[in-house]
Design a protein around this motif. Structure first.
Motif, PDB file in Angstrom:
ATOM      1  N   GLY A 201       0.797  -1.223   0.000  1.00 34.73           N
ATOM      2  CA  GLY A 201       0.000   0.000   0.000  1.00 34.73           C
ATOM      3  C   GLY A 201       0.827   1.271   0.000  1.00 34.73           C
ATOM      4  N   LEU A 202       2.060   1.203  -0.509  1.00 33.92           N
ATOM      5  CA  LEU A 202       2.942   2.371  -0.530  1.00 33.92           C
ATOM      6  C   LEU A 202       3.015   2.975  -1.928  1.00 33.92           C
ATOM      7  CD1 LEU A 202       5.949   1.177   1.673  1.00 33.92           C
ATOM      8  CD2 LEU A 202       4.014   2.606   2.333  1.00 33.92           C
ATOM      9  N   GLY A 203       3.094   4.301  -1.985  1.00 28.71           N
ATOM     10  CA  GLY A 203       3.319   4.971  -3.253  1.00 28.71           C
ATOM     11  C   GLY A 203       4.766   4.827  -3.682  1.00 28.71           C
ATOM     12  N   HIS A 204       5.001   4.930  -4.968  1.00 26.07           N
ATOM     13  CA  HIS A 204       6.376   4.792  -5.465  1.00 26.07           C
ATOM     14  C   HIS A 204       6.523   5.495  -6.803  1.00 26.07           C
ATOM     15  CE1 HIS A 204       4.764   1.635  -8.161  1.00 26.07           C
ATOM     16  NE2 HIS A 204       4.140   1.163  -7.084  1.00 26.07           N
ATOM     17  N   GLU A 205       7.748   5.874  -7.097  1.00 24.84           N
ATOM     18  CA  GLU A 205       8.055   6.521  -8.369  1.00 24.84           C
ATOM     19  C   GLU A 205       9.460   6.134  -8.791  1.00 24.84           C
ATOM     20  OE1 GLU A 205       8.353  10.981 -10.417  1.00 24.84           O
ATOM     21  OE2 GLU A 205       7.357  10.701  -8.472  1.00 24.84           O
ATOM     22  N   ARG A 206       9.613   5.928 -10.086  1.00 23.43           N
ATOM     23  CA  ARG A 206      10.926   5.591 -10.630  1.00 23.43           C
ATOM     24  C   ARG A 206      11.765   6.859 -10.799  1.00 23.43           C
ATOM     25  NH1 ARG A 206      10.508   0.789 -15.165  1.00 23.43           N
ATOM     26  NH2 ARG A 206       9.116  -0.612 -13.992  1.00 23.43           N
ATOM     27  N   TYR A 207      13.025   6.758 -10.383  1.00 25.48           N
ATOM     28  CA  TYR A 207      14.012   7.817 -10.621  1.00 25.48           C
ATOM     29  C   TYR A 207      15.164   7.155 -11.362  1.00 25.48           C
ATOM     30  CZ  TYR A 207      11.321  10.774  -7.530  1.00 25.48           C
ATOM     31  OH  TYR A 207      10.301  11.512  -6.962  1.00 25.48           O
ATOM     32  N   SER A 208      15.121   7.236 -12.671  1.00 26.46           N
ATOM     33  CA  SER A 208      16.069   6.504 -13.496  1.00 26.46           C
ATOM     34  C   SER A 208      17.021   7.448 -14.214  1.00 26.46           C
ATOM     35  CB  SER A 208      15.319   5.644 -14.527  1.00 26.46           C
ATOM     36  OG  SER A 208      14.554   6.466 -15.393  1.00 26.46           O
ATOM     37  N   PHE A 209      18.113   6.881 -14.644  1.00 28.12           N
ATOM     38  CA  PHE A 209      19.131   7.635 -15.382  1.00 28.12           C
ATOM     39  C   PHE A 209      19.803   6.670 -16.346  1.00 28.12           C
ATOM     40  CE2 PHE A 209      20.838   5.825 -11.563  1.00 28.12           C
ATOM     41  CZ  PHE A 209      22.060   5.302 -11.935  1.00 28.12           C
ATOM     42  N   SER A 210      20.431   7.197 -17.362  1.00 24.92           N
ATOM     43  CA  SER A 210      21.041   6.339 -18.381  1.00 24.92           C
ATOM     44  C   SER A 210      22.555   6.284 -18.294  1.00 24.92           C
ATOM     45  CB  SER A 210      20.632   6.804 -19.783  1.00 24.92           C
ATOM     46  OG  SER A 210      21.049   8.144 -20.006  1.00 24.92           O
ATOM     47  N   SER A 211      23.168   7.205 -17.536  1.00 24.94           N
ATOM     48  CA  SER A 211      24.623   7.204 -17.400  1.00 24.94           C
ATOM     49  C   SER A 211      24.998   7.821 -16.057  1.00 24.94           C
ATOM     50  CB  SER A 211      25.288   7.986 -18.532  1.00 24.94           C
ATOM     51  OG  SER A 211      25.032   9.378 -18.404  1.00 24.94           O
ATOM     52  N   THR A 212      26.213   7.581 -15.644  1.00 27.42           N
ATOM     53  CA  THR A 212      26.702   8.100 -14.364  1.00 27.42           C
ATOM     54  C   THR A 212      26.629   9.617 -14.314  1.00 27.42           C
ATOM     55  OG1 THR A 212      28.204   6.209 -14.225  1.00 27.42           O
ATOM     56  CG2 THR A 212      28.651   8.066 -12.771  1.00 27.42           C
ATOM     57  N   ASN A 213      26.801  10.266 -15.461  1.00 26.02           N
ATOM     58  CA  ASN A 213      26.782  11.729 -15.504  1.00 26.02           C
ATOM     59  C   ASN A 213      25.442  12.311 -15.054  1.00 26.02           C
ATOM     60  OD1 ASN A 213      29.401  11.733 -16.509  1.00 26.02           O
ATOM     61  ND2 ASN A 213      28.746  11.767 -18.639  1.00 26.02           N
ATOM     62  N   GLU A 214      24.373  11.524 -15.174  1.00 29.09           N
ATOM     63  CA  GLU A 214      23.041  12.007 -14.815  1.00 29.09           C
ATOM     64  C   GLU A 214      22.673  11.698 -13.367  1.00 29.09           C
ATOM     65  OE1 GLU A 214      20.435  10.037 -17.487  1.00 29.09           O
ATOM     66  OE2 GLU A 214      21.352  10.857 -19.298  1.00 29.09           O
ATOM     67  N   LEU A 215      23.457  10.845 -12.728  1.00 33.28           N
ATOM     68  CA  LEU A 215      23.065  10.303 -11.426  1.00 33.28           C
ATOM     69  C   LEU A 215      22.881  11.377 -10.367  1.00 33.28           C
ATOM     70  CD1 LEU A 215      22.507   7.947  -9.533  1.00 33.28           C
ATOM     71  CD2 LEU A 215      24.980   7.619  -9.296  1.00 33.28           C
ATOM     72  N   GLN A 216      23.819  12.298 -10.247  1.00 35.42           N
ATOM     73  CA  GLN A 216      23.758  13.303  -9.186  1.00 35.42           C
ATOM     74  C   GLN A 216      22.498  14.145  -9.298  1.00 35.42           C
ATOM     75  OE1 GLN A 216      25.952  13.525  -6.603  1.00 35.42           O
ATOM     76  NE2 GLN A 216      24.611  15.070  -5.687  1.00 35.42           N
ATOM     77  N   THR A 217      22.168  14.557 -10.505  1.00 35.54           N
ATOM     78  CA  THR A 217      20.972  15.375 -10.708  1.00 35.54           C
ATOM     79  C   THR A 217      19.709  14.611 -10.336  1.00 35.54           C
ATOM     80  OG1 THR A 217      22.044  16.613 -12.496  1.00 35.54           O
ATOM     81  CG2 THR A 217      19.638  16.660 -12.421  1.00 35.54           C
ATOM     82  N   VAL A 218      19.659  13.338 -10.723  1.00 38.39           N
ATOM     83  CA  VAL A 218      18.483  12.514 -10.417  1.00 38.39           C
ATOM     84  C   VAL A 218      18.335  12.332  -8.911  1.00 38.39           C
ATOM     85  CG1 VAL A 218      17.507  10.194 -10.627  1.00 38.39           C
ATOM     86  CG2 VAL A 218      18.479  11.319 -12.639  1.00 38.39           C
ATOM     87  N   ASN A 235      24.551  -2.020 -11.015  1.00 35.85           N
ATOM     88  CA  ASN A 235      25.997  -1.845 -10.987  1.00 35.85           C
ATOM     89  C   ASN A 235      26.413  -0.382 -10.995  1.00 35.85           C
ATOM     90  OD1 ASN A 235      27.053  -4.715 -11.192  1.00 35.85           O
ATOM     91  ND2 ASN A 235      25.679  -4.655 -12.947  1.00 35.85           N
ATOM     92  N   THR A 236      25.684   0.457 -11.716  1.00 35.22           N
ATOM     93  CA  THR A 236      26.042   1.867 -11.783  1.00 35.22           C
ATOM     94  C   THR A 236      25.791   2.553 -10.446  1.00 35.22           C
ATOM     95  OG1 THR A 236      25.411   1.832 -14.124  1.00 35.22           O
ATOM     96  CG2 THR A 236      25.744   3.978 -13.104  1.00 35.22           C
ATOM     97  N   VAL A 237      24.658   2.242  -9.823  1.00 32.94           N
ATOM     98  CA  VAL A 237      24.379   2.799  -8.501  1.00 32.94           C
ATOM     99  C   VAL A 237      25.383   2.276  -7.483  1.00 32.94           C
ATOM    100  CG1 VAL A 237      22.711   2.958  -6.628  1.00 32.94           C
ATOM    101  CG2 VAL A 237      21.923   3.099  -8.998  1.00 32.94           C
ATOM    102  N   ALA A 238      25.671   0.976  -7.539  1.00 29.67           N
ATOM    103  CA  ALA A 238      26.610   0.388  -6.573  1.00 29.67           C
ATOM    104  C   ALA A 238      27.979   1.034  -6.659  1.00 29.67           C
ATOM    105  CB  ALA A 238      26.724  -1.119  -6.805  1.00 29.67           C
ATOM    106  N   ALA A 239      28.446   1.287  -7.884  1.00 29.77           N
ATOM    107  CA  ALA A 239      29.765   1.883  -8.057  1.00 29.77           C
ATOM    108  C   ALA A 239      29.819   3.316  -7.535  1.00 29.77           C
ATOM    109  CB  ALA A 239      30.165   1.844  -9.529  1.00 29.77           C
ATOM    110  N   ALA A 240      28.656   3.977  -7.486  1.00 28.86           N
ATOM    111  CA  ALA A 240      28.593   5.371  -7.028  1.00 28.86           C
ATOM    112  C   ALA A 240      27.829   5.494  -5.715  1.00 28.86           C
ATOM    113  CB  ALA A 240      27.930   6.233  -8.103  1.00 28.86           C
ATOM    114  N   MET A 241      27.757   4.426  -4.950  1.00 25.87           N
ATOM    115  CA  MET A 241      26.904   4.422  -3.764  1.00 25.87           C
ATOM    116  C   MET A 241      27.338   5.456  -2.734  1.00 25.87           C
ATOM    117  SD  MET A 241      24.152   3.159  -2.648  1.00 25.87           S
ATOM    118  CE  MET A 241      23.310   3.575  -1.134  1.00 25.87           C
TER     119      MET A 241
END
Length: 340
Positions: A201-218, A235-241
């Motif tokens: 019963g929780l709301g959710h939204e996707r916050y996706s990115f296509s490259s590491t360069n976009e991660l910080q903004t997202v 893997n991309t999130v893990a490397a920049a965790m």
């Protein structure tokens, strides 16, 4: 929270010894070569290892694979290559392995396996740290691969991870789902997380990115909109965790992660696959292929059950964001903040 979590224990030192592997060129031969039948016949196997990127989970899988080879007693040479999360590098490395005529390829992570499969239908490929081999188009089915590729899956207990989120953040109403769209393994887990969140019963939204360069903004956009974050074994999130957790922790937002390395790097908690064990199982499969003429086409993909996973948490993160994780300690969980 499911009672099975209390039965899980954490294998200390999971990833710490593996980091050096992924930056090497040629790994040495097994020191135990004389003990194996293949070694006694004078055979030295050439193995190409393609690791997508360097982070603790993939490093641990790599280390587990090498340990399995060493303990088998075979003689081998492992050409260790890291693609630094670049698909073009995966393609180049895979082609080089094929041109060099290696006896077997280990592909660590889905994009690495896809590149290897595109490069050869003849050389046996063992994949590991891959969420769903069939859904990613690597095999005909996980039970009967049907080609030259098989391996060990890191499909995580996503429903248990969402249950962990609801236990630790009972007042959460909106959950941010953080992942890279370039990774099919992440898409699979995000869909599973959405189903579990709907059931809760929780709301959710996707916050996706296509490259590491976009991660910080997202991430900066996300932290102002959600009460908690779920990040799968991406893997991309893990490397920049460390970068991700710096933002979420500063905002006081708990992050439930797909695996232990992400928790060590600032996430709050996880029900995590043991990646060293996962890689070890892939190594055992490789030995069977090399020494027993086992056929990847008929070797089912190996999986790890939820009861084999580890309940882990980061006490330092919990203290920083003000979340009570004492229940995890009583459930048999392990604080990995000292290993961060």
């Amino acid at each position: 929270m499911k009672s099975a979590i209390s039965r899980r224990t954490f294998a200390k030192g999971l990833a710490g010894t593996a980091v050096a592997l992924s930056g090497l060129g040629i790994a040495g031969c097994s020191d135990n070569a004389a003990s194996g039948s293949a070694a006694s016949s004078g055979t030295t196997y050439r193995i190409g290892v393609l690791q997508l990127t360097q982070h603790s989970a993939l490093d641990a899988a790599n280390e587990g694979f090498i340990r399995a080879l060493d303990e088998s007693g075979i003689s081998y040479e492992a050409d260790q290559q890291n693609a630094n999360n670049e698909q073009s590098a995966c393609t180049t490395i895979a082609s080089t392995f094929v041109n060099d005529g290696v006896d077997l390829i280990l592909a660590i992570a889905t994009p690495a396996a896809q590149a290897c499969l595109n490069a050869t239908t003849e050389i046996p490929i063992v994949g590991t740290a891959i969420t769903d081999f069939a859904e990613s188009g690597l095999v005909e089915s996980n039970d009967a691969p049907g080609g030259n590729l098989t391996g060990s899956s890191d499909m995580t207990p996503v429903a248990d991870q969402i249950s962990l989120l609801t236990q630790l953040v009972p007042d959460a109403a909106q959950v941010g789902l953080l992942y890279c769209t370039a990774e099919s393994n992440s898409e699979i887990q995000i869909q599973m997380a959405e189903e579990a969140l709907d059931d809760a019963g929780l709301g959710h939204e996707r916050y996706s990115f296509s490259s590491t360069n976009e991660l910080q903004t997202v991430v900066e956009t996300m932290v102002g909109q959600v009460d908690a974050v779920y990040a799968p074994t991406d893997n991309t999130v893990a490397a920049a965790m460390s970068q991700v957790s710096a933002a979420t922790n500063e905002a006081g937002i708990p992050t439930i992660c797909g695996e232990v390395g992400m928790v060590q790097n600032g996430g709050l908690a996880s029900v995590s696959i043991n990646y060293e064990e996962l890689g070890y199982r892939a190594g055992e499969m490789a030995v069977q292929i090399l020494t027993e003429d086992a056929d990847p086409a008929t070797m089912p993909v190996e999986t790890m059950g939820a009861d084999e996973c580890d309940l882990v948490y980061n006490q330092q993160t919990a203290d920083e964001i003000g979340v009570d994780v004492s229940s995890l300690a009583s459930d048999g969980g392990t604080d990995v903040s000292a290993e961060s």
